[in-house]
Design an enzyme around this catalytic site. Structure first.
Site, PDB file in Angstrom:
ATOM      1  N   ASP A  67      17.724  84.991  51.559  1.00  0.00           N
ATOM      2  CA  ASP A  67      17.009  86.264  51.399  1.00  0.00           C
ATOM      3  C   ASP A  67      15.520  85.980  51.343  1.00  0.00           C
ATOM      4  O   ASP A  67      15.092  84.906  50.894  1.00  0.00           O
ATOM      5  CB  ASP A  67      17.450  86.984  50.116  1.00  0.00           C
ATOM      6  CG  ASP A  67      18.903  87.433  50.182  1.00  0.00           C
ATOM      7  OD1 ASP A  67      19.357  87.798  51.278  1.00  0.00           O
ATOM      8  OD2 ASP A  67      19.577  87.407  49.140  1.00  0.00           O
ATOM      9  N   ASP A  93      21.088  92.663  55.278  1.00  0.00           N
ATOM     10  CA  ASP A  93      21.280  93.649  54.206  1.00  0.00           C
ATOM     11  C   ASP A  93      20.723  95.006  54.617  1.00  0.00           C
ATOM     12  O   ASP A  93      21.353  96.048  54.369  1.00  0.00           O
ATOM     13  CB  ASP A  93      20.590  93.181  52.918  1.00  0.00           C
ATOM     14  CG  ASP A  93      21.177  91.895  52.372  1.00  0.00           C
ATOM     15  OD1 ASP A  93      22.381  91.676  52.564  1.00  0.00           O
ATOM     16  OD2 ASP A  93      20.428  91.124  51.758  1.00  0.00           O
TER      17      ASP A  93
END
Length: 226
Positions: free
Chosen positions: A140, A159
């Site tokens: 991330d 995401d």
């Protein structure tokens, strides 16, 4: 001689349905591939440029580039059960693959394509990244309003695609847009009025004031009141 099929025949309708389905499936797969490609590229660049570095502040602090590896879901939920997430992802992909047989709606193709791209992007991390197969940590890098994800979970392109796809699918459901390209009546939509709850003609008449519904009562019931 056999007569040519008339316009609007079932053969012509079947051909249009087949073309519509092919177009929708093409959009679904193309968008999924694009989302996965962008996700892999941003993860590669993040690992190359952000490793061993302080978070990079962008847009006046509205966005930070902050490299992290997540073994769980949002806010590291379920980090001790990483192996569950690939199983869930594979199940979701199988379900979407089954639904894709009847998809003829472009908006639904976009929604499902975004979901597939998001799921596959993170599934690749779960399967192939360290510390091992099917227990890999997701890369991330985007954090909003705080460099360390204290306002909102740090996320990646996969995401974002997944969330946008789910929100679009929910919106399509509530507006009655079906996967086959048709539109459901308002009463059949989530939150719509149930036909069984609609007032009948007798109930409507019973709710009217005295004298209002009798066409023969020309004085509006004044004689009875007198």
């Amino acid at each position: 001689m056999s007569a040519a099929p008339q316009a609007g025949s079932g053969i012509d309708g079947s051909g249009r349905a087949t073309r519509s389905r092919r177009r929708s499936v093409t959009i679904l797969l193309s968008l999924a591939v694009f989302a996965v490609a962008v996700d892999l590229l941003t993860k590669h660049l993040s690992l190359q440029e952000l490793a061993d570095r302080e978070p990079v502040r962008l847009l006046g602090g509205a966005l930070y580039l902050s490299l992290t590896r997540n073994s769980g879901a949002a806010w590291s939920l379920g980090k001790d059960y990483t192996f569950i997430f690939p199983i869930i992802a594979i199940g979701v992909l199988a379900w979407i693959g089954w639904m894709a047989r009847t998809v003829r709606s472009v908006p639904w193709a976009v929604a499902l394509g975004l979901v597939v791209g998001g799921v596959v992007g993170n599934l690749i991390d779960r399967i192939f990244r360290a510390p091992g197969w099917f227990v890999g940590h997701v890369v991330d890098m985007f954090s909003v309003f705080d460099p360390y994800g204290r306002v909102f979970p740090i996320f990646n392109v996969a995401d974002s695609a997944l969330v946008c796809g789910v929100l679009l699918a929910v919106g399509l459901e509530f507006t009655g847009r079906q996967r086959d390209g048709t539109r459901a009546p308002a009463a059949d939509r989530p939150g719509g009025t149930d036909r069984a709850d609609a007032p009948t003609g007798e109930e409507t008449t019973a709710r009217q004031p005295a004298g209002a519904g009798d066409p023969g009562d020309t004085d509006g019931g004044r004689q009875e009141r007198a």
